[in-house]
Design a protein around this motif. Structure first.
Motif, PDB file in Angstrom:
ATOM      1  N   TRP A 150      29.747  47.945  40.020  1.00  0.00           N
ATOM      2  CA  TRP A 150      30.514  48.227  38.794  1.00  0.00           C
ATOM      3  C   TRP A 150      31.175  49.600  38.831  1.00  0.00           C
ATOM      4  CZ3 TRP A 150      25.279  46.970  38.787  1.00  0.00           C
ATOM      5  CH2 TRP A 150      24.384  48.023  38.631  1.00  0.00           C
ATOM      6  N   GLY A 151      31.072  50.309  39.971  1.00  0.00           N
ATOM      7  CA  GLY A 151      31.902  51.481  40.219  1.00  0.00           C
ATOM      8  C   GLY A 151      31.572  52.721  39.411  1.00  0.00           C
ATOM      9  N   GLU A 152      30.324  52.898  39.011  1.00  0.00           N
ATOM     10  CA  GLU A 152      29.977  54.054  38.189  1.00  0.00           C
ATOM     11  C   GLU A 152      30.302  55.368  38.899  1.00  0.00           C
ATOM     12  OE1 GLU A 152      28.786  56.435  35.130  1.00  0.00           O
ATOM     13  OE2 GLU A 152      28.973  54.249  35.060  1.00  0.00           O
ATOM     14  N   LEU A 153      29.941  55.474  40.168  1.00  0.00           N
ATOM     15  CA  LEU A 153      30.214  56.720  40.889  1.00  0.00           C
ATOM     16  C   LEU A 153      31.716  56.915  41.076  1.00  0.00           C
ATOM     17  CD1 LEU A 153      28.312  58.911  42.005  1.00  0.00           C
ATOM     18  CD2 LEU A 153      28.647  57.931  44.265  1.00  0.00           C
ATOM     19  N   GLY A 203      38.147  50.049  43.896  1.00  0.00           N
ATOM     20  CA  GLY A 203      36.801  49.597  44.211  1.00  0.00           C
ATOM     21  C   GLY A 203      36.855  48.163  44.693  1.00  0.00           C
ATOM     22  N   ILE A 204      36.226  47.880  45.828  1.00  0.00           N
ATOM     23  CA  ILE A 204      36.218  46.517  46.354  1.00  0.00           C
ATOM     24  C   ILE A 204      34.782  46.015  46.472  1.00  0.00           C
ATOM     25  CG2 ILE A 204      38.435  46.712  47.520  1.00  0.00           C
ATOM     26  CD1 ILE A 204      37.031  47.183  50.124  1.00  0.00           C
ATOM     27  N   ASP A 205      34.601  44.755  46.125  1.00  0.00           N
ATOM     28  CA  ASP A 205      33.290  44.128  46.157  1.00  0.00           C
ATOM     29  C   ASP A 205      33.514  42.619  46.130  1.00  0.00           C
ATOM     30  OD1 ASP A 205      30.281  45.520  45.191  1.00  0.00           O
ATOM     31  OD2 ASP A 205      30.446  43.357  45.403  1.00  0.00           O
ATOM     32  N   ILE A 206      32.467  41.849  46.394  1.00  0.00           N
ATOM     33  CA  ILE A 206      32.594  40.389  46.333  1.00  0.00           C
ATOM     34  C   ILE A 206      31.833  39.815  45.145  1.00  0.00           C
ATOM     35  CG2 ILE A 206      33.031  40.132  48.803  1.00  0.00           C
ATOM     36  CD1 ILE A 206      30.081  39.334  49.141  1.00  0.00           C
ATOM     37  N   ASN A 207      31.271  40.688  44.290  1.00  0.00           N
ATOM     38  CA  ASN A 207      30.540  40.222  43.119  1.00  0.00           C
ATOM     39  C   ASN A 207      31.440  40.332  41.896  1.00  0.00           C
ATOM     40  OD1 ASN A 207      28.786  40.379  40.679  1.00  0.00           O
ATOM     41  ND2 ASN A 207      27.152  40.118  42.179  1.00  0.00           N
ATOM     42  N   ALA A 208      31.938  39.207  41.439  1.00  0.00           N
ATOM     43  CA  ALA A 208      32.891  39.195  40.331  1.00  0.00           C
ATOM     44  C   ALA A 208      32.282  39.731  39.042  1.00  0.00           C
ATOM     45  CB  ALA A 208      33.415  37.773  40.120  1.00  0.00           C
ATOM     46  N   GLU A 209      31.009  39.457  38.809  1.00  0.00           N
ATOM     47  CA  GLU A 209      30.355  39.923  37.584  1.00  0.00           C
ATOM     48  C   GLU A 209      30.306  41.443  37.538  1.00  0.00           C
ATOM     49  OE1 GLU A 209      26.018  39.569  35.307  1.00  0.00           O
ATOM     50  OE2 GLU A 209      26.466  38.264  37.013  1.00  0.00           O
ATOM     51  N   ASP A 210      29.933  42.071  38.655  1.00  0.00           N
ATOM     52  CA  ASP A 210      29.889  43.533  38.703  1.00  0.00           C
ATOM     53  C   ASP A 210      31.280  44.133  38.533  1.00  0.00           C
ATOM     54  OD1 ASP A 210      27.171  43.537  39.046  1.00  0.00           O
ATOM     55  OD2 ASP A 210      27.221  43.910  41.205  1.00  0.00           O
ATOM     56  N   LEU A 211      32.273  43.528  39.166  1.00  0.00           N
ATOM     57  CA  LEU A 211      33.644  44.034  39.053  1.00  0.00           C
ATOM     58  C   LEU A 211      34.136  43.961  37.609  1.00  0.00           C
ATOM     59  CD1 LEU A 211      35.087  42.380  42.267  1.00  0.00           C
ATOM     60  CD2 LEU A 211      34.746  44.832  41.922  1.00  0.00           C
ATOM     61  N   ALA A 212      33.799  42.880  36.911  1.00  0.00           N
ATOM     62  CA  ALA A 212      34.189  42.757  35.506  1.00  0.00           C
ATOM     63  C   ALA A 212      33.549  43.861  34.670  1.00  0.00           C
ATOM     64  CB  ALA A 212      33.795  41.377  34.980  1.00  0.00           C
ATOM     65  N   ARG A 213      32.306  44.165  34.960  1.00  0.00           N
ATOM     66  CA  ARG A 213      31.622  45.268  34.265  1.00  0.00           C
ATOM     67  C   ARG A 213      32.335  46.586  34.538  1.00  0.00           C
ATOM     68  NH1 ARG A 213      25.220  46.825  35.297  1.00  0.00           N
ATOM     69  NH2 ARG A 213      25.191  48.821  34.176  1.00  0.00           N
ATOM     70  N   GLY A 214      32.779  46.786  35.773  1.00  0.00           N
ATOM     71  CA  GLY A 214      33.510  48.003  36.120  1.00  0.00           C
ATOM     72  C   GLY A 214      34.812  48.127  35.349  1.00  0.00           C
ATOM     73  N   ARG A 215      35.522  47.029  35.193  1.00  0.00           N
ATOM     74  CA  ARG A 215      36.794  47.067  34.449  1.00  0.00           C
ATOM     75  C   ARG A 215      36.565  47.441  32.988  1.00  0.00           C
ATOM     76  NH1 ARG A 215      37.382  41.988  37.330  1.00  0.00           N
ATOM     77  NH2 ARG A 215      38.491  42.413  39.288  1.00  0.00           N
ATOM     78  N   VAL A 216      35.491  46.921  32.409  1.00  0.00           N
ATOM     79  CA  VAL A 216      35.162  47.271  31.022  1.00  0.00           C
ATOM     80  C   VAL A 216      34.845  48.762  30.920  1.00  0.00           C
ATOM     81  CG1 VAL A 216      33.482  46.938  29.170  1.00  0.00           C
ATOM     82  CG2 VAL A 216      34.370  44.962  30.422  1.00  0.00           C
ATOM     83  N   VAL A 246      38.791  45.189  42.801  1.00  0.00           N
ATOM     84  CA  VAL A 246      39.354  44.058  43.528  1.00  0.00           C
ATOM     85  C   VAL A 246      38.238  43.243  44.182  1.00  0.00           C
ATOM     86  CG1 VAL A 246      41.007  43.346  45.289  1.00  0.00           C
ATOM     87  CG2 VAL A 246      41.398  45.468  43.992  1.00  0.00           C
ATOM     88  N   GLU A 247      38.265  41.939  43.972  1.00  0.00           N
ATOM     89  CA  GLU A 247      37.286  41.051  44.590  1.00  0.00           C
ATOM     90  C   GLU A 247      37.783  40.640  45.966  1.00  0.00           C
ATOM     91  OE1 GLU A 247      34.917  36.827  43.722  1.00  0.00           O
ATOM     92  OE2 GLU A 247      36.311  37.644  42.230  1.00  0.00           O
ATOM     93  N   GLU A 248      37.228  41.254  46.991  1.00  0.00           N
ATOM     94  CA  GLU A 248      37.624  40.940  48.364  1.00  0.00           C
ATOM     95  C   GLU A 248      36.602  41.511  49.343  1.00  0.00           C
ATOM     96  OE1 GLU A 248      41.448  42.826  48.703  1.00  0.00           O
ATOM     97  OE2 GLU A 248      40.597  44.701  49.457  1.00  0.00           O
ATOM     98  N   SER A 249      36.642  40.997  50.566  1.00  0.00           N
ATOM     99  CA  SER A 249      35.795  41.507  51.642  1.00  0.00           C
ATOM    100  C   SER A 249      36.332  42.841  52.149  1.00  0.00           C
ATOM    101  CB  SER A 249      35.767  40.498  52.791  1.00  0.00           C
ATOM    102  OG  SER A 249      35.167  41.075  53.941  1.00  0.00           O
TER     103      SER A 249
END
Length: 256
Positions: A48-51, A66-79, A93-96
Protein backbone atom coordinates in the motif's frame (compact mmCIF):
# COMPACT_ATOMS: atom_id res chain seq x y z
CA UNK A 1 -21.87 -10.24 -0.64
CA UNK A 2 -23.35 -12.35 2.15
CA UNK A 3 -23.64 -11.68 5.87
CA UNK A 4 -20.88 -14.26 6.35
CA UNK A 5 -18.52 -12.24 4.14
CA UNK A 6 -19.28 -9.08 6.14
CA UNK A 7 -18.18 -10.82 9.33
CA UNK A 8 -14.65 -11.54 8.07
CA UNK A 9 -11.76 -9.71 9.78
CA UNK A 10 -9.97 -6.84 8.01
CA UNK A 11 -6.67 -7.67 6.34
CA UNK A 12 -3.47 -6.27 7.89
CA UNK A 13 -5.29 -3.29 9.37
CA UNK A 14 -2.95 -3.07 12.36
CA UNK A 15 0.16 -2.67 10.21
CA UNK A 16 1.60 0.66 9.10
CA UNK A 17 4.36 -1.03 7.11
CA UNK A 18 4.24 -4.53 5.64
CA UNK A 19 7.41 -5.60 7.41
CA UNK A 20 9.36 -5.28 10.68
CA UNK A 21 9.99 -1.53 10.43
CA UNK A 22 9.53 0.96 13.25
CA UNK A 23 8.41 4.56 12.91
CA UNK A 24 11.81 5.75 14.14
CA UNK A 25 13.78 3.69 11.61
CA UNK A 26 11.44 4.64 8.76
CA UNK A 27 11.87 8.33 9.62
CA UNK A 28 15.66 8.04 9.51
CA UNK A 29 15.55 6.21 6.17
CA UNK A 30 13.29 8.84 4.67
CA UNK A 31 15.46 11.69 5.93
CA UNK A 32 18.52 10.15 4.26
CA UNK A 33 16.64 9.70 0.99
CA UNK A 34 15.07 13.16 1.04
CA UNK A 35 18.46 14.78 1.69
CA UNK A 36 19.44 13.64 -1.81
CA UNK A 37 16.42 15.50 -3.31
CA UNK A 38 15.06 12.68 -5.49
CA UNK A 39 12.78 13.81 -8.33
CA UNK A 40 11.59 10.30 -9.20
CA UNK A 41 10.94 7.39 -6.83
CA UNK A 42 10.13 3.75 -7.64
CA UNK A 43 8.74 1.36 -5.03
CA UNK A 44 9.08 -2.30 -6.05
CA UNK A 45 6.61 -4.61 -4.30
CA UNK A 46 5.09 -1.50 -2.79
CA UNK A 47 2.04 -3.02 -1.08
CA UNK A 48 0.00 0.00 0.00
CA UNK A 49 3.06 2.24 -0.41
CA UNK A 50 3.28 3.82 3.04
CA UNK A 51 7.03 4.39 2.80
CA UNK A 52 6.72 5.68 -0.77
CA UNK A 53 4.10 8.23 0.26
CA UNK A 54 6.26 9.44 3.12
CA UNK A 55 9.25 9.90 0.82
CA UNK A 56 7.13 11.99 -1.55
CA UNK A 57 5.91 14.11 1.38
CA UNK A 58 9.52 14.72 2.44
CA UNK A 59 10.83 15.51 -1.07
CA UNK A 60 8.75 18.40 -2.45
CA UNK A 61 8.02 18.13 -6.17
CA UNK A 62 9.00 14.47 -6.39
CA UNK A 63 6.82 11.92 -8.16
CA UNK A 64 6.56 8.20 -7.55
CA UNK A 65 5.38 4.89 -8.94
CA UNK A 66 4.55 1.88 -6.82
CA UNK A 67 4.28 -1.53 -8.48
CA UNK A 68 2.84 -4.69 -6.98
CA UNK A 69 0.65 -7.63 -8.00
CA UNK A 70 -1.77 -7.36 -5.06
CA UNK A 71 -4.74 -5.32 -6.23
CA UNK A 72 -6.20 -4.96 -2.72
CA UNK A 73 -3.01 -3.40 -1.35
CA UNK A 74 -2.71 -1.09 -4.35
CA UNK A 75 -6.29 0.12 -3.84
CA UNK A 76 -5.44 0.90 -0.21
CA UNK A 77 -2.43 2.88 -1.42
CA UNK A 78 -4.56 4.96 -3.78
CA UNK A 79 -6.93 5.83 -0.94
CA UNK A 80 -4.02 6.86 1.30
CA UNK A 81 -2.53 8.99 -1.49
CA UNK A 82 -5.83 10.80 -2.00
CA UNK A 83 -6.24 11.41 1.74
CA UNK A 84 -2.78 13.00 1.89
CA UNK A 85 -3.14 15.12 -1.23
CA UNK A 86 -0.60 13.06 -3.16
CA UNK A 87 -2.85 11.50 -5.79
CA UNK A 88 -1.41 13.71 -8.54
CA UNK A 89 2.18 12.78 -7.66
CA UNK A 90 1.98 9.01 -7.35
CA UNK A 91 0.70 6.05 -9.37
CA UNK A 92 0.02 2.58 -8.05
CA UNK A 93 0.31 0.03 -10.86
CA UNK A 94 -0.63 -3.65 -10.83
CA UNK A 95 2.17 -5.37 -12.72
CA UNK A 96 5.19 -7.64 -12.36
CA UNK A 97 8.57 -6.07 -11.60
CA UNK A 98 10.49 -8.75 -13.50
CA UNK A 99 12.33 -7.02 -16.35
CA UNK A 100 10.62 -3.72 -15.57
CA UNK A 101 11.41 -0.70 -17.71
CA UNK A 102 10.36 1.81 -15.03
CA UNK A 103 13.82 3.24 -14.66
CA UNK A 104 16.25 4.75 -14.28
CA UNK A 105 15.00 6.76 -11.30
CA UNK A 106 16.58 8.78 -8.51
CA UNK A 107 15.47 6.57 -5.62
CA UNK A 108 14.28 2.98 -5.33
CA UNK A 109 12.52 1.29 -2.44
CA UNK A 110 12.54 -2.51 -2.42
CA UNK A 111 11.61 -3.79 1.01
CA UNK A 112 11.06 -7.52 1.32
CA UNK A 113 10.35 -7.76 -2.40
CA UNK A 114 13.61 -8.50 -4.21
CA UNK A 115 12.10 -11.78 -5.43
CA UNK A 116 9.85 -9.65 -7.67
CA UNK A 117 12.93 -8.70 -9.70
CA UNK A 118 13.95 -12.32 -10.31
CA UNK A 119 12.84 -14.88 -12.86
CA UNK A 120 9.74 -16.48 -11.30
CA UNK A 121 10.70 -19.81 -12.89
CA UNK A 122 14.02 -19.87 -11.01
CA UNK A 123 14.99 -19.86 -7.30
CA UNK A 124 15.28 -16.47 -5.67
CA UNK A 125 18.65 -14.94 -6.59
CA UNK A 126 19.63 -11.87 -4.53
CA UNK A 127 22.64 -11.27 -6.80
CA UNK A 128 20.34 -10.99 -9.82
CA UNK A 129 18.00 -8.69 -7.88
CA UNK A 130 20.88 -6.41 -6.94
CA UNK A 131 22.03 -6.23 -10.56
CA UNK A 132 18.50 -5.20 -11.52
CA UNK A 133 18.45 -2.51 -8.85
CA UNK A 134 21.77 -1.19 -10.16
CA UNK A 135 20.27 -1.05 -13.66
CA UNK A 136 17.21 0.85 -12.48
CA UNK A 137 18.87 3.59 -10.39
CA UNK A 138 20.37 6.76 -11.84
CA UNK A 139 23.98 7.80 -11.18
CA UNK A 140 24.07 9.53 -7.83
CA UNK A 141 20.77 7.96 -6.80
CA UNK A 142 19.88 5.82 -3.81
CA UNK A 143 18.42 2.35 -3.24
CA UNK A 144 16.90 1.18 0.03
CA UNK A 145 16.84 -2.60 0.02
CA UNK A 146 15.12 -4.61 2.74
CA UNK A 147 16.39 -8.17 2.46
CA UNK A 148 16.15 -11.28 4.62
CA UNK A 149 19.33 -12.85 5.98
CA UNK A 150 20.25 -15.64 8.38
CA UNK A 151 21.63 -14.40 11.69
CA UNK A 152 23.34 -17.80 11.83
CA UNK A 153 23.02 -20.90 9.71
CA UNK A 154 19.87 -22.74 10.88
CA UNK A 155 19.94 -26.40 11.86
CA UNK A 156 17.93 -29.11 10.11
CA UNK A 157 15.39 -29.18 12.97
CA UNK A 158 15.01 -25.41 12.88
CA UNK A 159 14.44 -25.45 9.14
CA UNK A 160 11.80 -28.17 9.53
CA UNK A 161 9.78 -25.81 11.78
CA UNK A 162 9.80 -23.01 9.20
CA UNK A 163 8.00 -22.66 5.88
CA UNK A 164 7.63 -25.77 3.64
CA UNK A 165 10.92 -26.95 2.10
CA UNK A 166 12.99 -24.29 3.93
CA UNK A 167 16.67 -24.64 3.02
CA UNK A 168 19.92 -23.06 4.29
CA UNK A 169 20.34 -21.50 0.85
CA UNK A 170 17.08 -19.57 1.12
CA UNK A 171 19.03 -16.67 2.63
CA UNK A 172 22.61 -15.48 3.06
CA UNK A 173 24.43 -14.32 6.17
CA UNK A 174 24.66 -10.55 6.46
CA UNK A 175 28.31 -10.27 5.42
CA UNK A 176 27.90 -12.18 2.13
CA UNK A 177 24.69 -10.23 1.40
CA UNK A 178 26.53 -6.90 1.67
CA UNK A 179 29.37 -8.32 -0.42
CA UNK A 180 26.86 -9.09 -3.18
CA UNK A 181 25.68 -5.49 -3.12
CA UNK A 182 29.26 -4.31 -3.61
CA UNK A 183 29.81 -6.79 -6.43
CA UNK A 184 26.66 -5.46 -8.13
CA UNK A 185 28.14 -1.95 -8.25
CA UNK A 186 27.03 -0.33 -5.00
CA UNK A 187 28.64 1.08 -1.90
CA UNK A 188 26.70 0.33 1.31
CA UNK A 189 26.18 3.82 2.73
CA UNK A 190 24.10 2.54 5.63
CA UNK A 191 23.66 -0.96 7.09
CA UNK A 192 21.02 -1.65 9.73
CA UNK A 193 18.89 -4.59 10.80
CA UNK A 194 15.42 -5.00 12.27
CA UNK A 195 15.29 -5.35 16.05
CA UNK A 196 13.48 -8.02 18.05
CA UNK A 197 10.89 -5.39 19.01
CA UNK A 198 10.26 -4.52 15.35
CA UNK A 199 9.83 -8.20 14.50
CA UNK A 200 7.40 -8.77 17.38
CA UNK A 201 5.31 -5.73 16.46
CA UNK A 202 5.12 -6.87 12.85
CA UNK A 203 4.33 -10.51 13.58
CA UNK A 204 1.70 -9.66 16.18
CA UNK A 205 0.20 -6.91 14.02
CA UNK A 206 0.07 -9.28 11.05
CA UNK A 207 -2.38 -11.53 12.90
CA UNK A 208 -4.00 -9.13 15.38
CA UNK A 209 -7.40 -8.55 13.77
CA UNK A 210 -7.71 -12.21 12.81
CA UNK A 211 -6.93 -13.42 16.33
CA UNK A 212 -9.52 -11.03 17.82
CA UNK A 213 -12.03 -12.12 15.18
CA UNK A 214 -11.42 -15.82 15.94
CA UNK A 215 -11.99 -15.21 19.65
CA UNK A 216 -15.33 -13.60 18.89
CA UNK A 217 -16.47 -15.97 16.13
CA UNK A 218 -15.47 -19.50 17.22
CA UNK A 219 -18.38 -21.10 15.37
CA UNK A 220 -18.19 -19.06 12.17
CA UNK A 221 -18.26 -21.24 9.00
CA UNK A 222 -14.72 -20.08 8.14
CA UNK A 223 -13.34 -20.20 11.69
CA UNK A 224 -11.72 -23.65 11.49
CA UNK A 225 -9.94 -22.88 8.22
CA UNK A 226 -8.83 -19.45 9.42
CA UNK A 227 -7.68 -20.80 12.80
CA UNK A 228 -5.57 -23.49 11.14
CA UNK A 229 -3.91 -20.94 8.85
CA UNK A 230 -3.14 -18.46 11.62
CA UNK A 231 -1.88 -21.12 14.02
CA UNK A 232 0.44 -22.42 11.30
CA UNK A 233 1.78 -18.92 10.59
CA UNK A 234 2.41 -18.24 14.28
CA UNK A 235 4.15 -21.57 14.80
CA UNK A 236 6.39 -20.96 11.79
CA UNK A 237 7.58 -17.77 13.49
CA UNK A 238 7.76 -18.82 17.16
CA UNK A 239 9.08 -22.34 16.59
CA UNK A 240 10.99 -21.67 13.39
CA UNK A 241 12.60 -18.44 12.21
CA UNK A 242 12.29 -16.28 15.36
CA UNK A 243 15.79 -14.98 16.23
CA UNK A 244 17.15 -16.74 13.13
CA UNK A 245 15.77 -14.78 10.21
CA UNK A 246 16.78 -11.14 10.13
CA UNK A 247 15.89 -8.25 7.87
CA UNK A 248 18.72 -6.00 6.70
CA UNK A 249 17.94 -2.49 5.53
CA UNK A 250 20.72 -1.41 3.19
CA UNK A 251 20.96 2.11 1.83
CA UNK A 252 23.00 1.67 -1.34
CA UNK A 253 24.75 4.23 -3.55
CA UNK A 254 25.68 3.26 -7.12
CA UNK A 255 29.37 3.48 -7.99
CA UNK A 256 30.36 5.71 -10.88
Amino acid sequence: MTDTDLDLPPRLGSLTFHGPLSEARATRMIERLAANSPATVLDIGCGWGELLLRVLESAPGSTGVGIDINAEDLARGRVLAKERGLAERVRFVEESAFGTTRGPVDAILCLGASQALCDPEQPHDPAAALRELRRLVKPGGRVVLGEGFWQRTPTRDELAAMWPDAQPGDHLLLGPLVDLAIEAGFRPAWIETASVEEWEEFESGYRHETEVWLAGHPDHPLAAETRERVDRQRSTWLNGYRNLLGIAYLTLVPVG
